[in-house]
Scaffold this active site. Structure first.
Site, mmCIF file in Angstrom:
data_model
loop_
_atom_site.group_PDB
_atom_site.id
_atom_site.type_symbol
_atom_site.label_atom_id
_atom_site.label_comp_id
_atom_site.label_asym_id
_atom_site.label_seq_id
_atom_site.Cartn_x
_atom_site.Cartn_y
_atom_site.Cartn_z
ATOM 1 C CE LYS A 76 13.790 -8.089 32.069
ATOM 2 N NZ LYS A 76 12.580 -7.352 31.661
ATOM 3 C CE1 TYR A 122 14.936 -43.011 34.032
ATOM 4 C CE2 TYR A 122 15.797 -40.962 33.128
ATOM 5 C CZ TYR A 122 15.744 -41.900 34.156
ATOM 6 O OH TYR A 122 16.496 -41.721 35.274
#
Ligand SMILES: *Cc1c(COP(=O)(O)O)cnc(C)c1O
Length: 369
Positions: A41, A260
């Site tokens: 999955k 940042y």
């Protein structure tokens, strides 16, 4: 300057031989006749379902589990002969497609049983798994629905019942009382239902011993190198490396800022290396100013915030000769496990693997490459 001969990317290297070895290692825990399936999955836990599916097929694996219909349909193209179970079941609109692609839904409620029985009445017997809830309270027939089905097994109609299954809540804790409780509930449920192959164990469940194996086991994480019991030594082989290119190196004076928010103000002149990985690749933003990675075999700290595509490192301690633009920096590899990166990120290895960015270049190797 970035070396024009190298890329500016990050990559995920998946060792298919190691996955195959893990499949054999799990098989060695099982008695004769117990089937070892493969759980693929979420695109094979982020690593590439079809490639891994084919590698497992070559090891003799014939039964696979995915979560979604689309995952099943994609896997069917790679493995025309496999038995494929879809854990989340079949939505009514997809039922005919399930049958057309020979995908076996997991029937998670009495309503699912009724719907699939109706399809089988129309089209003839088609395979399915029956999921009994023994303590997850997530999917599967709850006790009151099990009672109804046990009293009226004819509700299964012409369903080709391939599997009766349940799922462990606490398998990775060997001594947890839930394990024995779920085992007893599952054994009791099975005895009340028509005979079919039974399955309870995920990766950890395999290592809880033969009483948990029944006819089929469903490992996922352990195939990919994850530790079945996180507080004990890992018997599985690592299967992935995550690496980022080193792009640039610069010296920044005391008082300069990094990244940042100018969140890091340098207390001394600092050598900064920038590497080509960021949160878009699955390298979590909460690792800013916290993590350490390996440059030329030496552990160095991340400095400043993690950007979408870039991370900055404090490499003040490294000689310029060790800082070759274009060379690979190890995020996960021989010196650092996925489990360790997960702990540092405040999550588990399952989540790290399944949230690796689609942009990471996938490379598949066999053998010791
Ligand atoms: C994901 C899943 C598995 C595999 O679990 P691992 O812990 O990765 O081995 C097995 N069964 C079900 C129902 C699952 O959802």
């Amino acid at each position: 300057m970035t070396d024009p001969a190298t890329g500016t990317t990050a990559r995920l290297v998946v060792d298919l031989s190691a996955i195959a070895a893990n499949y054999r290692r799990l098989g060695a825990e099982l008695g004769a006749g117990v089937v070892c399936a493969g759980v693929l999955k979420a695109n094979g836990y982020g690593l590439g379902a079809n490639r891994i599916g084919r590698a497992l097929w070559d090891e003799g694996c014939r039964v696979f589990f995915v979560a979604h219909f689309e995952e099943g349909r994609t896997l069917r193209e790679a493995l025309p002969g496999a038995e494929i179970f879809v854990l989340n079941g079949a939505a009514p609109k997809d039922e005919a497609e399930f049958a057309a692609h020979r995908l076996a839904p997991t029937l998670n409620s009495l309503a699912d049983v009724t719907a699939w029985a109706r399809l089988c009445a129309r089209l003839g017997p088609h395979p399915a798994a029956l999921h009994i809830d023994t303590g997850m309270s997530r999917l599967g027939l709850p006790p009151e629905e099990l009672d109804i089905l046990a009293a009226e097994p004819a509700r299964l109609g012409a369903i080709d019942l391939r599997l009766v299954m349940s799922h462990l809540a606490c398998g990775e804790e060997r001594g947890h009382p839930m394990n024995a409780r779920q085992l007893a509930a599952f054994e009791e449920a099975r005895a009340r239902l028509p005979a079919a192959r039974a399955s309870l164990a995920n990766s950890s469940g395999i290592f809880l011993g033969p009483r948990y194996h029944f006819g089929l086991v469903r490992p996922g994480l352990a195939l990919y190198g994850g530790n079945p019991f996180p507080d004990q030594p890992n018997p599985m082989r690592p299967t992935v490396r995550i690496e980022a290119r080193l792009l640039q190196v610069r010296n920044v004076d005391q008082g300069g800022t990094v990244g940042y928010g100018a969140a890091r103000i340098l207390e001394r002149r600092t050598k900064i290396a920038t590497i080509a990985i960021g949160y878009a690749d699955g390298y979590r933003r909460n690792l800013g100013d916290r993590d350490r990675v390996l440059v030329a075999g030496q552990s160095v700290p991340v400095i400043g915030r993690v950007s979408m595509d870039l991370v900055t490192l404090d490499v003040t301690g490294l000689a310029d000769g060790a800082l070759v633009p274009g060379s690979w920096v190890e995020i996960v590899g021989p010196n650092r496990t996925v489990e360790d990166l997960a702990a540092q990120s405040g999550t588990i290895d399952y989540e790290i693997l399944t949230t690796l960015g689609a942009r990471l270049q996938r490379h598949y190797v066999t053998g010791a490459a």
